[in-house]
Design an enzyme around this catalytic site. Structure first.
Site, short mmCIF file in Angstrom:
data_model
loop_
_atom_site.label_atom_id
_atom_site.label_comp_id
_atom_site.label_asym_id
_atom_site.label_seq_id
_atom_site.Cartn_x
_atom_site.Cartn_y
_atom_site.Cartn_z
N ARG A 236 0.86 -1.17 0.00
CA ARG A 236 0.00 0.00 0.00
C ARG A 236 0.90 1.23 0.00
NH1 ARG A 236 -3.38 -2.93 -1.50
NH2 ARG A 236 -5.49 -3.31 -0.66
N GLU A 265 -3.19 7.90 -4.44
CA GLU A 265 -3.67 7.30 -5.69
C GLU A 265 -5.09 7.77 -5.98
OE1 GLU A 265 -3.61 3.09 -5.25
OE2 GLU A 265 -1.48 2.97 -4.87
N HIS A 283 -0.74 0.57 -9.73
CA HIS A 283 -1.43 -0.32 -8.79
C HIS A 283 -2.08 -1.47 -9.55
CE1 HIS A 283 -3.63 -0.49 -4.66
NE2 HIS A 283 -3.33 -1.71 -5.10
#
Length: 317
Positions: A236, A265, A283
């Site tokens: 993360r 993000e 991602h």
């Protein structure tokens, strides 16, 4: 009647059809991540009194206030492993079980982690771009090799173990830091992260997100990794201090960084965009056709068990 399901994440047309066979589906993927709750907020407002199941992911989550506005909610599920933004404690208070899709994207993430590591170590983006502008090998320093080096892994869970297994194919020595020593692996265990970073040539972040790991990779850990070190994050974005990474790359205190996840993000990490030794992907480590299909089917399996009165296959609690 079919149970009413609110879907807050993107699903392909094929998977929407599959899910709709078993649910009265409200398909409302949030247009933006983070604070903007987008379509989901509108659907909770309009049909919150009907919704019995929510399918989300770790990034979008399901907030405590949203759970409170779903009086008939019976089950919360996430695609993927993460559930850091799901208000699990509020769900527990309400007696609402939470499941995830553990085990469905481990191989995809581990593959991507090794790809990022090799690309960063061997300077793949720089070389790929350079060739298109006339670069030849005699014009640059020789990039180092990855084989027979030391790989540190933060988080020796299912994904960490699969990364380690792949690294063994490159004859790497494996060390790890975890909340506790694992009895099912014989890699070198480090009691603290700084010691692991000092020992490592490369450090892969594969630990859960959340408040406990916020900016666990900071300037001190980066300096412990050192100027020849490579940092990879497939966990993360919140685990890594982006500004600290940028400063280290700028000052030559870190050889390279490779990030599939980053803070704020989906906005690109502006502080890193100017570095050719910062490898960035959107991602996508856990997203492959195989992983997504397995994740959706794991949700359906959990839901089928729940409505049949059986234990969940992959419960969060």
């Amino acid at each position: 009647m079919k149970p009413v399901l609110l879907v807050l994440v993107f699903l392909s047309e094929e998977h929407r059809a599959l899910v709709a066979e078993r649910f009265d589906m409200i398909y409302a993927p949030n247009a933006q991540l983070g604070a903007d709750r987008g379509n989901g907020e509108a659907q909770i407002k309009a049909r919150g009194h009907e919704i019995e199941v929510v399918l989300t992911n770790g990034t979008n989550g399901l907030l405590a206030g949203e759970i409170d506005r779903l009086p008939r909610l019976k089950l919360i599920s996430t695609v993927g492993v993460g559930y850091e933004n799901v208000a699990v404690e509020r769900a527990r208070e309400r007696g609402i079980p939470v499941s995830n899709a553990a085990g469905t994207n481990d191989d995809s993430v581990a593959d991507h982690a090794m790809m990022l590591l090799l690309a960063a170590v061997r300077r793949l983006p720089f070389l790929n771009s350079g060739v298109r502008h006339g670069l030849w090998r005699d014009d640059i320093p020789r990039p180092p090799q990855a084989s027979f080096r030391r790989l540190g892994i933060l988080g020796m869970g299912a994904i960490g173990k699969k990364i380690a297994r792949r690294a063994l194919g490159f004859h790497m020595e494996i060390g790890y830091h975890n909340r506790r020593r694992r009895e099912d692996v014989d890699f070198t265990y480090f009691e603290d992260l700084a010691s692991l970073a000092r020992w490592s040539d490369f450090l892969v972040v594969a630990a859960p997100g959340g408040a406990a790991t916020y900016h666990i990779i900071d300037r001190a850990i980066i300096d412990a990794l050192g100027p020849q070190g490579v940092l990879v994050n497939i966990a993360r974005g919140t685990l890594v201090d982006t500004d600290a990474v940028a400063e280290a790359l700028r000052e030559g205190r870190l050889h390279a960084a490779a990030l599939d996840v980053y803070e704020n993000e989906p906005t690109p990490p502006a502080a890193l965009l100017g570095f050719d030794n910062a490898v960035l992907t959107p991602h996508i480590a856990g997203i492959s056709p195989q992983a997504i299909d397995a994740s959706v089917r794991k949700f359906l399996e959990n839901a089928e068990c729940f409505f049949a009165g059986k234990p969940l296959v992959t419960p969060v609690y």
